[in-house]
Motif scaffolding. Sequence first.
Motif, short mmCIF file in Angstrom:
data_model
loop_
_atom_site.label_atom_id
_atom_site.label_comp_id
_atom_site.label_asym_id
_atom_site.label_seq_id
_atom_site.Cartn_x
_atom_site.Cartn_y
_atom_site.Cartn_z
N GLY A 981 96.52 31.33 -43.48
CA GLY A 981 95.18 31.33 -44.04
C GLY A 981 95.21 31.39 -45.56
N ILE A 982 94.23 30.74 -46.22
CA ILE A 982 94.14 30.76 -47.67
C ILE A 982 92.67 30.80 -48.06
CG2 ILE A 982 94.30 28.24 -47.81
CD1 ILE A 982 95.74 28.64 -50.53
N ALA A 983 92.34 31.54 -49.14
CA ALA A 983 90.96 31.67 -49.61
C ALA A 983 90.97 31.73 -51.14
CB ALA A 983 90.30 32.91 -49.03
N ILE A 984 89.88 31.26 -51.77
CA ILE A 984 89.77 31.17 -53.22
C ILE A 984 88.66 32.08 -53.71
CG2 ILE A 984 89.33 29.63 -55.18
CD1 ILE A 984 91.93 28.98 -53.77
N ASP A 985 88.93 32.83 -54.78
CA ASP A 985 87.88 33.50 -55.53
C ASP A 985 87.59 32.62 -56.75
OD1 ASP A 985 86.23 35.02 -57.08
OD2 ASP A 985 87.66 36.64 -57.45
N HIS A 986 86.54 31.80 -56.66
CA HIS A 986 86.27 30.84 -57.74
C HIS A 986 85.78 31.52 -59.00
CE1 HIS A 986 82.28 31.44 -55.97
NE2 HIS A 986 81.77 30.97 -57.10
N LEU A 987 85.31 32.76 -58.88
CA LEU A 987 84.85 33.49 -60.05
C LEU A 987 86.01 34.15 -60.78
CD1 LEU A 987 81.65 35.16 -58.53
CD2 LEU A 987 81.76 33.09 -59.94
N GLY A 988 86.87 34.83 -60.04
CA GLY A 988 88.00 35.52 -60.64
C GLY A 988 89.22 34.64 -60.84
N CYS A 1161 78.97 25.19 -57.20
CA CYS A 1161 79.46 26.49 -56.77
C CYS A 1161 78.29 27.37 -56.32
CB CYS A 1161 80.18 27.20 -57.92
SG CYS A 1161 81.78 26.46 -58.32
N PRO A 1162 78.50 28.19 -55.30
CA PRO A 1162 77.45 29.12 -54.87
C PRO A 1162 77.08 30.07 -56.01
CG PRO A 1162 79.22 28.98 -53.25
CD PRO A 1162 79.69 28.27 -54.47
N SER A 1163 75.86 30.54 -56.00
CA SER A 1163 75.40 31.44 -57.06
C SER A 1163 76.07 32.79 -56.93
CB SER A 1163 73.88 31.60 -56.98
OG SER A 1163 73.51 32.16 -55.73
N GLY A 1164 76.06 33.53 -58.03
CA GLY A 1164 76.63 34.86 -58.01
C GLY A 1164 77.66 35.06 -59.11
N GLN A 1165 77.91 36.32 -59.46
CA GLN A 1165 78.88 36.68 -60.49
C GLN A 1165 79.68 37.87 -60.02
OE1 GLN A 1165 79.68 35.46 -63.64
NE2 GLN A 1165 78.49 33.67 -63.00
N ASN A 1166 80.88 38.04 -60.60
CA ASN A 1166 81.58 39.30 -60.46
C ASN A 1166 82.21 39.67 -61.79
OD1 ASN A 1166 84.15 38.06 -60.69
ND2 ASN A 1166 84.32 37.81 -58.47
N TYR A 1167 82.79 40.84 -61.87
CA TYR A 1167 83.26 41.37 -63.14
C TYR A 1167 84.47 40.64 -63.70
CZ TYR A 1167 80.05 45.31 -62.83
OH TYR A 1167 78.91 46.08 -62.78
N CYS A 1168 85.10 39.78 -62.86
CA CYS A 1168 86.27 39.04 -63.34
C CYS A 1168 85.91 37.64 -63.81
CB CYS A 1168 87.31 38.94 -62.23
SG CYS A 1168 88.02 40.52 -61.73
N ALA A 1169 84.60 37.27 -63.75
CA ALA A 1169 84.21 35.89 -64.01
C ALA A 1169 84.31 35.54 -65.50
CB ALA A 1169 82.79 35.65 -63.51
N VAL A 1170 84.16 36.51 -66.39
CA VAL A 1170 84.18 36.24 -67.83
C VAL A 1170 85.36 36.94 -68.47
CG1 VAL A 1170 82.88 36.45 -69.99
CG2 VAL A 1170 81.66 36.01 -67.85
N ASN A 1171 86.17 36.14 -69.19
CA ASN A 1171 87.28 36.69 -69.96
C ASN A 1171 88.24 37.50 -69.09
OD1 ASN A 1171 88.75 37.01 -72.34
ND2 ASN A 1171 87.70 38.93 -72.86
N ASN A 1172 88.40 37.06 -67.81
CA ASN A 1172 89.33 37.72 -66.88
C ASN A 1172 89.02 39.21 -66.73
OD1 ASN A 1172 91.50 37.41 -65.02
ND2 ASN A 1172 92.89 38.40 -66.46
N GLY A 1173 87.72 39.56 -66.92
CA GLY A 1173 87.31 40.96 -66.76
C GLY A 1173 87.94 41.89 -67.76
#
Length: 1206
Positions: A981-988, A1161-1173
């Motif tokens: 199995g493989i999965a991507i975090d497109h934000l981080g 890309c689906p909407s949403g953000q996480n803390y790693c999305a900008v400047n690698n957190g």
Amino acid sequence: QPVRHSPTRWLVCASFLGFVASVQSITRGELFPFGPSARDQLLEAGNDLTRRLQLDKPVLFYDGTFDSIFINTNGFVATAEPTGESTYLGNMPPKFGMIAALQGDLDTSDGVGKVFFRQDSSPDVLFRAAQYINGAFPEDDEVNPTNAVVITWVDVATHEPPSRGDGIDKKRNTFQLVIASLETASYAIVLYARDGMQFSSTPIQGRSAVMHTGFSKGLVQGFLFSSPGPYYRTSTDDEASIRALAEETNSGHRGIWVYEIGTSPYFTNVAPGEVTDLPSEATPQAPTERDDEETDARRTVYTNGQKAQDPPYETEGAQIEVHQIQYQPLHPDNPEVLVVDDTDINVDVFSYKLGTCANNRNKCSQFADCKDHSSGYCCNCRPGFYGNGIQCVAEGKPQRMNGKVYGKVYVGDSASPVEFTSNDLHSYVVVNDGRSYVAISDIPNTIGPSLLPLSALGGVIGWAFALEQPGFRNGFSIIGGEFTRQAEVTFLPGNEKLTIRQEFKGIDEHDHLVVSTTLEGQVPEVPLGSTVKIGPYSEVYQYSNNLITSSSTRVYEVSLPDGSTATRTYQWRQTITFQSCQHGESLRDMKPTQMLSVDQVFIIFVFLFWSAHTSFLEWQPEENPCFTGRHGCDTNAVCRPGEGNQFTCECAAGFNGDGRTCYDIDECRENPQICGSHAICNNQPGTFRCECEDGYQFGNDGQTCVEVYRPVDACEEGTHNCDIPERAQCSYTGGSAYICSCLPGFIGDGRVCQDIDECQPGRCHQDAVCYNTQGSFTCQCRPGYNGDGFSCFPGTFFERTKTRCQNHRDSIQGATVSGPRGPRPPLGQFVPTCDENGGYKPTQCHGSTGYCWCVDRNGQEIHGTRIGPGSGPMCIEHGGVSPPVGPTTRPDVNPLPQGTHLLFAQSGRIDHIPLEGYDMKKDGAKAVLHLPEKVIIGVAYDCVEKMVYWTEITSPSISKASIQGGEPTAVIRSDLDSPEGIAIDHLGRTMFWTDSVRDHIEVASLDGSQRRVIIDSDLVNPRAIITDPPNGNLYWADWNRDAPKIETSYMDGSNRRVLVKDDLGLPNGLTYDSQSSLLCWADAGTHKMECTHPGQGDRRMVMEGLQYPFGITSFGKNIYYTDWRRDAVVAVDRHSGKESDEFQPQKRTKIYGIATAYAQCPSGQNYCAVNNGGCIHLCLATPNGRSCKCPSNAVAVGCVERDSGY
């Protein structure tokens, strides 16, 4: 290389001895089949080890039902995970349910003792178990078990601290437990071999404790506290009670004990077998002192921890009179090699039971007559045929044998064995002149020469079909074709030992004798190029009740390639066990002792091939040609001896001719009605077979064809009583049965169905209204919102998902300060500029300093391009339209067009299906990538860079490629075993994968750097994995068949917990829909698709009846899954629970992983999305923040990790 033995003559002389029959205890050879040849599993070597066995059918024990049992070294089976041995050894009964076959402190760590186990539903095992049970309870209704568990403790020793010389004279026990079950009851059959019971107590805490046998229910939960449940002990604290297990019985068979241990729906107590008396015995002759010495000498001994087989029986002249007969070897003028076709074989094993011919006539051979006796019935072959009545073959007709060879044999001092893995074994016997041929295929040079001395490996075939003189009978005439032969060979002077075990399973439907052979042990090395000559030897066959034994010492001469010779010997001892009819008189006329004398054997190393000439004779001055094979009769004829050297040739039954030449009789042509009405006659050499026409089957007499009951499909004919088709479904279940079930959206018993109000919270989007309809529902966005009701957006148009640049810009502009001209970004803060498509403009400038520089498509500054105020750098456009530099994909592979697509993997390629709304545009399906010679398992999509990632297991790796064109690029090639199995975090900008061999979950940056294992415990078969980037969660499935589960954690591996563990079978695929917050899975074991809200703990079934789902993905209201059985991608509406479409690729092979390639890309953000957190290395999102983590090579990259990151 195979071995050829020139034909030899085997002679048997009669010796008339006083013979006293006795009722003997069972031996190891009479246990239910066990070991590698029975396809057993093996418990790990050691002390107090346990293995859980998941059962195909449950076991009933006392008033409980158990779907698994626990097998322990210490001679017992438990119904729950047993506690440590210190809690029950010397402190019985235990706190858990226990079936104690022979419980004590036992040990198998020396490599000699073993514990074998398996589930078995084969007809021969179930039939034998039924015999013992019905024989033990003769007054009860007959039972027929449907499943059995066979556990065998072989040569287990007591557990003692290791000491010098440990194992030299160690005593060992061998015993067996068979748990036979049917739907309403379970029985325990315990077998104690007389030659396998050498100790009755074990050391426990410095004292000797008598072993236990019996059945304990364990602790029983009361209203306020637990108390010990019933313990039915079958032995006492007296060692004599343990020794008596092999001597007494409750089943009528010495050493075999039967108990009813559980019944449903009501249970009272364990019930023992009711037949404690043994069959009457003749008064045995008093043994002499010499007899006792010989008995002791024949017991199994152990040397240096290794099992040493019994020395052979020695024969004194005073006991057996040997008539020496000199025979010259027969040299055929035209030796021939016979090739015998292989067949698949299924054989039902028969043994006699009390009854009459009226009820058992069809159990006799079609060439036999049934005769009633006062104590039962017997089958006797008719004139012109011979055998034991259960199986009869025509006199003079050649016989064939087919089988397989298994096992491991060490050659000389080699540290690794030569393995036999289903090697073909074939034999052909020309019965009327005693010639037999035996061949084994695919024997490697490393062992072929060393098997040259073992001509007797195929000797049992010669014994079974030897020529008969009046008064003498060959093996098949006595015992038929169902028997077990075990031979123990000890080579001298090196003391190498080899065990040969052969299971003869009778005559199959092709008139071939079926045999399975297992070789285990060691043989002395014979160098390649050597020849072997075997000297004369004699072999004594001793016949008793259901047992034949023989022994001999054989001398052979090895001529080595250098011209030297060496004389060696080996001792041979064999036992043949069988089931015979005890009611008739046929066995009473059998000679109790016969001798087989072999004059000479010549062997040539050509291929593994034995040829022999066999006969049972007594000495005569002039030998009749019928007994020497020199008669010239047809191979399908019987030689009838006359006076002196006179003889006549008579064609075997089923053949015509003068005996010198015989022709097959076509019984079907000569008598077209021979099989009766509604039957088809098939002619075969020497015989014929009847088969019923379609729609008919044999009746209870096994001969008359009767019409098959024709079921009625009420669903198809419309004669069912289910509700109307708009509310219910009728499902045909076989016979004339059917079931009614309400359609999704309705509830009831299928005959009356009522609408369900599906408008429950969470069905529609939070900004939508739900409207219930008959059998379904609809969702409609509220005023001011637009969408399909499952996804609603404010305003007139759908709000476009922000790009990375727009999110970067808006996050800075959102942090404003007040000024005289209104809100403005903080002074000195760089604000990126985005183009009309939301991408970073190639040239970026700082509004305060005036400096400008070039950036790549991810907004990262390109080194060396920064220029001061007043001028700008020459930056290249990177709008994402042009394909990457380098070769494109193959001409027959197209870049992915605009829009949302499904990506799925087949062996050697990745394909896509465009989506129009939620519908698959099947005519637009094409290949994205061709990857020949690869087996691709998992597929994932990065919506930011438009990259597809995949795992493959042929040369384990993780790779990527642009869906707009370009060659595949390997991202990770090392330290992988089976990435699935493989999965991507497109934000981080990270990827996660499972490895089902290493049993862990790993994360890395999308370029393959910064690798780190985040989950490495309590995983067995991890496969599916999925990310929820905006919420920082990770989900995965473990399809461990013993304990499947679905788990979750934060993306850094913390806060791990099990979401689902009950009612799972093979959860292969996972998908998460961010709009509805639903986690859904497809299960190839339960054949269901189900969903749950991870934070709420609810669970609902979407659909059942899936065949073999593998991968799964979702988009909007649809779930799409791949199915191995259908070779298809299937679309399911998760709200209605119905299939909406199916796509079968032109290439019909298994489809593995599937993923959704979003247009945006689906909407949403996480803390790693900008400047690698703000992290230097790995940024891993969590629901309320992020963790900065070091990669596994932290020291090499100078990373130091603290509790809060680094």
